[in-house]
Design a protein around this motif. Sequence first.
Motif, short mmCIF file in Angstrom:
data_model
loop_
_atom_site.label_atom_id
_atom_site.label_comp_id
_atom_site.label_asym_id
_atom_site.label_seq_id
_atom_site.Cartn_x
_atom_site.Cartn_y
_atom_site.Cartn_z
N PRO A 180 0.62 -1.21 -0.11
CA PRO A 180 -0.09 -0.33 -0.03
C PRO A 180 1.12 0.97 -0.08
CG PRO A 180 -0.96 -1.64 1.63
CD PRO A 180 0.33 -2.46 1.16
N GLN A 181 2.47 1.70 0.49
CA GLN A 181 2.49 2.94 0.78
C GLN A 181 3.33 2.84 -0.58
OE1 GLN A 181 6.17 1.45 3.75
NE2 GLN A 181 4.07 1.59 5.11
N ALA A 182 3.76 1.48 -1.58
CA ALA A 182 4.48 1.54 -2.80
C ALA A 182 3.39 2.73 -3.56
CB ALA A 182 4.90 0.24 -3.28
N TRP A 183 1.66 1.47 -4.01
CA TRP A 183 0.80 2.32 -4.13
C TRP A 183 0.44 4.20 -3.77
CZ3 TRP A 183 -4.01 4.66 -3.35
CH2 TRP A 183 -4.72 4.69 -4.04
N HIS A 184 0.41 4.72 -2.68
CA HIS A 184 0.46 5.50 -2.29
C HIS A 184 1.78 6.30 -3.20
CE1 HIS A 184 -1.92 4.59 0.99
NE2 HIS A 184 -2.91 5.50 0.42
N ARG A 185 2.42 6.31 -3.24
CA ARG A 185 3.82 6.96 -3.59
C ARG A 185 4.23 6.45 -5.60
NH1 ARG A 185 6.96 3.51 -0.02
NH2 ARG A 185 7.07 5.24 1.87
N HIS A 186 3.04 6.03 -6.07
CA HIS A 186 3.27 5.66 -7.46
C HIS A 186 2.34 6.88 -7.48
CE1 HIS A 186 3.43 3.89 -11.30
NE2 HIS A 186 1.83 3.83 -11.72
N MET A 187 0.49 7.07 -6.76
CA MET A 187 -0.20 7.94 -7.08
C MET A 187 0.32 9.08 -6.68
SD MET A 187 -2.57 5.71 -8.12
CE MET A 187 -1.93 4.58 -9.17
N GLY A 188 1.41 9.88 -6.50
CA GLY A 188 1.68 10.64 -6.09
C GLY A 188 1.65 10.92 -4.97
N PHE A 189 1.27 10.80 -4.14
CA PHE A 189 1.54 10.83 -2.06
C PHE A 189 2.47 11.26 -1.93
CE2 PHE A 189 -2.97 9.36 -2.56
CZ PHE A 189 -3.69 10.11 -1.73
N GLU A 190 2.97 11.83 -1.04
CA GLU A 190 4.27 12.02 -0.44
C GLU A 190 3.80 11.66 1.24
OE1 GLU A 190 4.89 16.80 0.25
OE2 GLU A 190 5.73 15.54 -1.42
N GLU A 191 4.86 11.04 1.68
CA GLU A 191 4.94 10.99 3.07
C GLU A 191 4.86 11.91 4.25
OE1 GLU A 191 7.94 8.15 5.12
OE2 GLU A 191 7.87 6.67 2.89
N CYS A 192 4.19 12.23 5.70
CA CYS A 192 4.06 13.57 6.18
C CYS A 192 3.82 13.20 7.52
CB CYS A 192 2.66 14.12 5.43
SG CYS A 192 1.33 13.56 5.67
N GLY A 193 4.24 11.59 7.38
CA GLY A 193 4.38 11.23 9.42
C GLY A 193 3.72 9.93 9.36
N LEU A 194 4.07 10.11 10.83
CA LEU A 194 4.17 8.70 11.31
C LEU A 194 3.57 8.80 12.97
CD1 LEU A 194 4.11 5.60 11.14
CD2 LEU A 194 6.94 5.74 12.67
N LEU A 195 2.06 7.81 13.28
CA LEU A 195 1.63 7.98 14.12
C LEU A 195 2.14 6.80 15.06
CD1 LEU A 195 -0.74 9.28 16.51
CD2 LEU A 195 -1.72 8.06 14.84
N ALA A 196 2.86 6.30 15.60
CA ALA A 196 3.03 5.63 16.78
C ALA A 196 2.33 4.62 17.49
CB ALA A 196 4.37 5.70 16.89
N GLY A 197 2.67 3.74 17.62
CA GLY A 197 1.54 3.23 18.82
C GLY A 197 0.43 2.54 18.45
#
Length: 129
Positions: free
Chosen positions: A98-115
């Motif tokens: 799913p992360q690869a799909w997001h990047r392929h669709m033009g999304f960029e990472e913007c944060g991580l919610l841990a826990g």
Amino acid sequence: MLAELAFAGQDGYITTPILQRKIAEQEVFVASLGGELAGYLRLEHLWSQVPYVALVRVMPPFRRRGVGRALLGYVCERARAQGHRTLYSSSQANEAEPQAWHRHMGFEECGLLAGINDGVGELFFRKAL
């Protein structure tokens, strides 16, 4: 509305009454190919304002055929027409596909919610509209 409800059992995260409300609010979208249900996208709104793709599901026979891209494209156009400039989404931190799909669709990472997600965490993405 019947097509959207056909995916109710596939969603796995919301009840049928909530799904019905979301359909009425135009926050659920389905795609079909050749008369068969091919994909589903459910939209949420963070803080009741910011569009967030909560779930994208493409049925196995229709994967890698542009169904997810078409659903996302439609949602992006709607959001843009409503004056939004950014669309958000996320996936569990341990989900490479799913992360690869997001990047392929033009999304960029913007944060991580841990826990959350039993300690796995949730990786957030944003896409400029």
